[in-house]
Write an enzyme that holds these catalytic residues in place. Structure first.
Site, short mmCIF file in Angstrom:
data_model
loop_
_atom_site.label_atom_id
_atom_site.label_comp_id
_atom_site.label_asym_id
_atom_site.label_seq_id
_atom_site.Cartn_x
_atom_site.Cartn_y
_atom_site.Cartn_z
N ARG A 85 28.06 66.80 36.96
CA ARG A 85 29.30 66.14 37.37
C ARG A 85 29.02 64.80 38.06
O ARG A 85 29.72 63.82 37.86
CB ARG A 85 30.06 67.09 38.32
CG ARG A 85 31.49 66.74 38.54
CD ARG A 85 32.20 67.81 39.36
NE ARG A 85 32.39 69.07 38.67
CZ ARG A 85 33.32 69.29 37.73
NH1 ARG A 85 34.14 68.33 37.39
NH2 ARG A 85 33.43 70.46 37.15
N ARG A 145 39.93 66.83 35.28
CA ARG A 145 38.57 67.08 35.75
C ARG A 145 38.54 67.03 37.28
O ARG A 145 39.25 66.23 37.90
CB ARG A 145 37.59 66.02 35.22
CG ARG A 145 37.14 66.26 33.80
CD ARG A 145 36.05 65.29 33.43
NE ARG A 145 34.84 65.45 34.25
CZ ARG A 145 33.87 66.31 34.01
NH1 ARG A 145 33.96 67.14 32.99
NH2 ARG A 145 32.82 66.37 34.80
N HIS A 160 50.71 65.94 40.06
CA HIS A 160 50.44 67.37 39.91
C HIS A 160 51.77 68.07 39.67
O HIS A 160 52.75 67.80 40.38
CB HIS A 160 49.76 67.92 41.17
CG HIS A 160 49.40 69.36 41.03
ND1 HIS A 160 48.34 69.78 40.25
CD2 HIS A 160 49.96 70.48 41.55
CE1 HIS A 160 48.28 71.11 40.30
NE2 HIS A 160 49.25 71.55 41.08
N THR A 201 42.54 62.76 47.55
CA THR A 201 41.49 62.96 48.55
C THR A 201 40.47 63.92 47.94
O THR A 201 40.73 64.49 46.87
CB THR A 201 42.06 63.56 49.85
OG1 THR A 201 42.63 64.83 49.54
CG2 THR A 201 43.12 62.65 50.47
N GLU A 252 58.47 64.14 35.88
CA GLU A 252 57.21 63.41 36.08
C GLU A 252 57.32 62.00 35.52
O GLU A 252 56.84 61.03 36.10
CB GLU A 252 56.05 64.15 35.41
CG GLU A 252 55.73 65.51 36.02
CD GLU A 252 54.54 66.17 35.36
OE1 GLU A 252 53.55 65.48 35.05
OE2 GLU A 252 54.60 67.40 35.13
C1 GRF Z 1 51.23 66.85 33.45
O1 GRF Z 1 52.07 67.95 33.65
C2 GRF Z 1 50.53 66.48 34.72
O2 GRF Z 1 51.31 66.69 35.85
C3 GRF Z 1 49.38 67.43 34.73
O3 GRF Z 1 48.97 67.54 33.40
C4 GRF Z 1 50.06 67.22 32.54
C5 GRF Z 1 49.59 66.05 31.73
O4 GRF Z 1 50.52 65.65 30.78
N1 GRF Z 1 48.35 66.97 35.62
P1 GRF Z 1 50.34 64.28 30.01
O5 GRF Z 1 48.94 64.21 29.47
O6 GRF Z 1 50.64 63.17 30.98
O7 GRF Z 1 51.35 64.35 28.91
#
Ligand code: GRF
Length: 212
Positions: free
Chosen positions: A65, A91, A109, A141, A174
């Site tokens: 990593r 990751r 998230h 973080t 999102e």
């Molecule tokens: C989204 O739900 C994001 O919040 C999470 O993984 C998903 C990614 O979707 N971390 P995309 O690749 O942006 O379509």
């Protein structure tokens, strides 16, 4: 002109939402590179079609990593970005990587953090009987899915929801809040207060409530 670097692992719909808002709203910013650790990440095709510069750094070619993160950081540094956007970047990042970009590294998230950090957030929210779910944009973080919250979106959990239905409802939000958070950051509208809280300096609502 501000510079963004985006990191993706998959379809990249959040990347698309941000890139589309940037162009439509004529932000004084540019996406210098879209980087993926997966050669076949679906979002790379879209990025190429838009004429964005794409880079693949295949993590399977690295011994550990630390080595991968060092190569990734070196690539990102070439663009000297104001902001590094994790857009579905699946990751775990090393502490060294996070510290290097601290304060200019953002993630989304799909839960109302600090609830349900980690994977399978929607199923876990359903299993817990939650009536509200959502998404969080936060500064990164070293602790996974943790860090100063920029904006949160809340959606109802409806009777009959399964993981896919709930995920789709959250994802639609999102695509609203992540571009907004990035725009705020690039316009220097966010203030990180000493206790680790993020405040929009003109008092714009740092939440979105998506009623059914
Ligand atoms: C989204 O739900 C994001 O919040 C999470 O993984 C998903 C990614 O979707 N971390 P995309 O690749 O942006 O379509």
């Amino acid at each position: 002109m501000k510079t963004i670097v985006m990191l993706i692992s998959g379809r990249g719909s959040n990347m698309q939402a941000i890139a589309t808002a940037l162009a439509a709203e004529r932000w004084p910013a540019r996406i210098a590179a879209v980087i993926s650790h997966r050669p076949h990440a679906g979002g790379l095709d879209w990025a190429r079609e838009q004429g964005l510069h794409t880079v693949v750094i295949d993590h399977t070619g690295f011994a550990n990593r630390e080595a991968f993160d060092a190569a990734l950081a070196a690539e990102i540094d070439r663009y000297d970005p104001d902001l590094v956007v994790l857009a579905g970047f699946m990751r775990i990042l090393t502490e060294g990587f996070v510290r290097h970009f601290e304060g200019r590294l953002m993630n989304i998230h799909p839960s109302l953090l600090p609830a349900f950090a980690g994977l399978h957030t929607h199923q876990r929210a359903l299993d817990a009987g939650c009536k509200v779910a959502g998404a969080t944009v936060h500064f990164v973080t070293p602790t996974l899915d943790h860090g100063p919250v920029v904006i949160q979106a809340a959606v109802p959990v409806l009777p009959g929801d399964d993981e896919a239905r709930l995920a789709a409802r959250v994802l639609a939000c999102e695509h609203v809040v992540y571009p907004r958070a990035v725009r705020w950051f690039l316009a220097d509208e966010l203030r990180l207060e000493p206790e680790g809280r993020v405040r929009h300096q003109h008092g714009e609502p740092q939440w979105l409530w998506a009623a059914p």
